[in-house]
Write an enzyme that holds these catalytic residues in place. Structure first.
Site, PDB file in Angstrom:
ATOM      1  N   ASP A  99       0.849  -1.181   0.000  1.00 56.07           N
ATOM      2  CA  ASP A  99       0.000   0.000   0.000  1.00 56.07           C
ATOM      3  C   ASP A  99       0.892   1.240   0.000  1.00 56.07           C
ATOM      4  O   ASP A  99       1.783   1.362   0.843  1.00 56.07           O
ATOM      5  CB  ASP A  99      -0.895   0.012   1.237  1.00 56.07           C
ATOM      6  CG  ASP A  99      -2.353   0.296   0.898  1.00 56.07           C
ATOM      7  OD1 ASP A  99      -2.591   1.329   0.257  1.00 56.07           O
ATOM      8  OD2 ASP A  99      -3.225  -0.508   1.251  1.00 56.07           O
ATOM      9  N   ASP A 200      -3.090   4.553  -2.436  1.00 52.89           N
ATOM     10  CA  ASP A 200      -4.220   5.044  -1.663  1.00 52.89           C
ATOM     11  C   ASP A 200      -4.653   6.431  -2.150  1.00 52.89           C
ATOM     12  O   ASP A 200      -3.819   7.332  -2.303  1.00 52.89           O
ATOM     13  CB  ASP A 200      -3.810   5.099  -0.191  1.00 52.89           C
ATOM     14  CG  ASP A 200      -4.939   5.451   0.735  1.00 52.89           C
ATOM     15  OD1 ASP A 200      -5.903   4.668   0.795  1.00 52.89           O
ATOM     16  OD2 ASP A 200      -4.857   6.495   1.407  1.00 52.89           O
ATOM     17  N   GLU A 251      -6.300   3.731  -6.146  1.00 56.45           N
ATOM     18  CA  GLU A 251      -7.616   3.934  -5.551  1.00 56.45           C
ATOM     19  C   GLU A 251      -8.055   5.350  -5.897  1.00 56.45           C
ATOM     20  O   GLU A 251      -7.397   6.318  -5.508  1.00 56.45           O
ATOM     21  CB  GLU A 251      -7.560   3.758  -4.033  1.00 56.45           C
ATOM     22  CG  GLU A 251      -8.931   3.944  -3.382  1.00 56.45           C
ATOM     23  CD  GLU A 251      -8.851   4.195  -1.889  1.00 56.45           C
ATOM     24  OE1 GLU A 251      -9.817   3.846  -1.189  1.00 56.45           O
ATOM     25  OE2 GLU A 251      -7.838   4.751  -1.425  1.00 56.45           O
ATOM     26  N   HIS A 324     -11.090  -3.455   2.571  1.00 54.48           N
ATOM     27  CA  HIS A 324     -11.032  -3.085   3.988  1.00 54.48           C
ATOM     28  C   HIS A 324     -11.895  -1.879   4.328  1.00 54.48           C
ATOM     29  O   HIS A 324     -12.101  -1.582   5.516  1.00 54.48           O
ATOM     30  CB  HIS A 324      -9.575  -2.788   4.360  1.00 54.48           C
ATOM     31  CG  HIS A 324      -9.002  -1.637   3.605  1.00 54.48           C
ATOM     32  ND1 HIS A 324      -8.708  -1.710   2.256  1.00 54.48           N
ATOM     33  CD2 HIS A 324      -8.683  -0.373   3.983  1.00 54.48           C
ATOM     34  CE1 HIS A 324      -8.246  -0.544   1.849  1.00 54.48           C
ATOM     35  NE2 HIS A 324      -8.219   0.281   2.878  1.00 54.48           N
ATOM     36  N   ASP A 325     -12.406  -1.170   3.330  1.00 51.16           N
ATOM     37  CA  ASP A 325     -13.244   0.009   3.553  1.00 51.16           C
ATOM     38  C   ASP A 325     -14.716  -0.249   3.253  1.00 51.16           C
ATOM     39  O   ASP A 325     -15.540   0.661   3.369  1.00 51.16           O
ATOM     40  CB  ASP A 325     -12.774   1.173   2.665  1.00 51.16           C
ATOM     41  CG  ASP A 325     -11.479   1.794   3.146  1.00 51.16           C
ATOM     42  OD1 ASP A 325     -11.195   1.716   4.360  1.00 51.16           O
ATOM     43  OD2 ASP A 325     -10.750   2.364   2.315  1.00 51.16           O
TER      44      ASP A 325
END
Length: 550
Positions: A99, A200, A251, A324-325
């Site tokens: 990440d 991210d 993302e 994860h979100d």
């Protein structure tokens, strides 16, 4: 492993390290725990592992607030553990992507601590500082985690921008020194041997010089796809990523197909692919993401149809239900009632993974793990969820029962409960007390049970991933949606040359007639029901893939 387009045929398994496997009994997942489970991931059919952040962090936002990009958080182990993990992944013929969190750092990062010392400090311009306006914040922008997007710094008397938590100050990408530091860090990890980055909120990195008020405080029009974002990503590609055989995925909230092509177009020299969130945002309403609504199937189909058709030949899709979100896929898009959970989990697997793109599987999805089942605010750990609860409830906008219901449906903590490995109190995740409670259905849904059951969700995922591998119909075929207005049936074809598939998915608990599809159905490739094949009816949550006669 030398194919420059290896990521097109890859299957990515996302690990949220804090909740995956604890090896030392402290209740927190760690790198040694991940090493223990690599064969499980390999056997599933994944060939890339994406690790959510493992860097040193104060954990204001569960690791997405990084204090040191070059260090491993003590909860997860040491750099020696990471090196061993990377070696073991490569020994199994798999790859690892990290990440990359570079829109912001922690306010405890050395750069920010130096920046607070004033304009004479060389790190001053590493962040976005503004003077007060009429004794208040520089503008009315709201943080995505609630409250103002500006925090007044006691040392300087100035305000710094934080799109997310106040402990996550946004970096100033207009400063060449910031970009140089980030590129240096990326190269350090790539030379260590990592195989790419999930970036991210990468489309937020460029901010405008002028920062006027937003409508109702909304900063999105100014910060999403900012003025120089493509310039900076091309520079990143030129200076770093183009020099390695790696995978890059961004993302990117708030994308359209056209903006996605700008980031991930095959000729753009920016990113390999991007996550778009149009399908996960279909339930958003007057309170933003906070709702208990289910997606309306015709809308869901229209979103997938658009991305499948309009991205073809120009860019590459990411295929995902959750991460994860997001809430658990089987709870949001399927049915997590015990009698339908496994069927609908398998149905969702077929529905998504016969489309064109790179599959992303979030840990536990391959077991049919469902939402957490939390019923009390004291069970939650996610800062976004806690802030939203207090914001809506304290203001009297929503009562406690309603907000708890919304959290139970969409809180990020639904995805962050421990991985359910075994049928015991710690779910095989830990011998200690887990940092967050185990999900409510650990007795029924766990890897040990599924690995002993040839009809389990896990083995179904395994079969579907095997069918995808190197399959030209899946990789390159045309997509055609059938019965777009049907509120229960998701049906589409994939055609490549003289071969093709018909994919049928019943998103309801009712029997559906499929006799009027006007498709010449051939043999059954895979389905989630056993017994005689019925070409005219789909049972509750039934899914099947047939060859079609062209």
């Amino acid at each position: 492993m030398n194919n420059v387009k290896w990521w097109k045929d890859a299957v990515v398994y996302q690990i949220y390290p804090k909740s995956f496997q604890d090896s030392n009994g402290d209740g927190i997942g760690d790198l040694q725990g991940i090493i223990r489970r690599l064969d499980y991931i390999k056997a599933l059919g994944a060939d890339v592992i994406w690790l959510s952040p493992i860097y040193d962090s104060p954990n204001a936002d569960n690791g997405y607030d990084i204090r040191d990009y070059y260090s491993i958080h003590a909860d997860y182990g040491k750099m020696e553990d990471f090196d061993r993990l990377l070696e073991e992944i490569h020994l199994r013929g798999m790859r690892l992507i990290m990440d990359l969190v570079v829109n912001h750092t922690s306010d405890e990062h050395k750069w920010f601590q130096e920046s607070r010392k004033g304009k004479d400090n060389p790190y001053w311009d590493y962040y976005i500082w503004r003077e007060a306006k009429d004794g208040h914040e520089p503008n009315n922008w709201s943080s995505w985690f609630g409250g103002s997007a500006w925090e007044k710094d006691s040392a300087t008397g100035l305000y710094y921008l934080h799109i997310f938590h106040r402990k996550q100050p946004d970096l100033n990408w207009d400063n060449p020194s910031v970009r140089a530091e980030i590129y240096k860090m990326m190269e350090w990890w790539l030379k260590k041997g990592v195989d790419g980055f999930r970036m991210d909120v990468i489309n937020l990195i460029s901010k405008p010089e002028q920062m006027p008020d937003g409508i109702n405080g909304d900063l999105s029009p100014f910060c999403i796809n900012g003025p120089k974002v493509h310039q900076y990503l091309k520079e990143m590609n030129r200076q770093v990523t183009a020099h390695f055989d790696i995978m890059t995925v961004g993302e990117c909230p708030g994308l359209t197909v056209e903006t996605a092509k700008k980031y991930a177009g095959f000729d753009r020299k920016e990113l390999n692919m991007v996550f778009q969130f149009e399908h996960t945002g279909l339930t958003d309403g007057i309170y933003g993401k906070w709702t208990n609504q289910s997606p309306y199937l015709p809308d869901l189909k229209a979103v997938f149809q658009k991305w499948q058709i309009q991205m073809k030949e120009e860019a590459w899709n990411c295929l995902f239900w959750g991460n994860h979100d997001q809430p658990r896929a089987v709870s949001k898009f399927g049915c997590d009632l015990p009698e339908y959970r496994d069927l609908s989990a398998k149905m969702l697997c077929i529905c998504l993974y016969f489309m064109q793109g790179t599959p992303y599987i979030y840990q536990g999805e391959e077991l049919g793990m469902a939402n957490a089942g939390f019923f009390d605010i004291g069970q939650y750990r996610d800062i976004e969820s806690l802030n939203a609860y207090h914001s809506f409830v304290d203001a009297g906008t929503l009562d406690k029962r309603t907000m708890l219901d919304y959290l139970a449906h969409v809180s990020r903590d639904n995805a962050r409960t421990p991985m359910q490995w075994e049928n015991n109190a710690g779910a095989g995740f830990t011998q200690g007390t887990p940092w967050i409670s185990v999900g409510a259905n650990w007795r029924a849904v766990n890897a040990k049970r599924e690995l002993s059951d040839p009809d389990s969700v896990y083995y179904f995922y395994q079969k579907v991933l095997q069918l995808r591998k190197g399959n030209p119909i899946v990789q390159q075929g045309d997509f055609r949606l059938l019965r777009p207005d049907d509120e229960d049936l998701f049906a589409y074809t994939r055609n490549y040359g003289k071969e093709g598939y018909l994919v049928l998915c019943n998103f309801s608990d009712r029997e559906l007639s499929i006799s009027d599809l006007h498709v010449n159905i051939g043999r059954l490739i895979i389905g989630n029901y056993s017994g005689p094949v019925n070409h005219h009816v789909l049972h509750a949550y039934e899914s099947a893939v047939y060859t079609i006669l062209i």
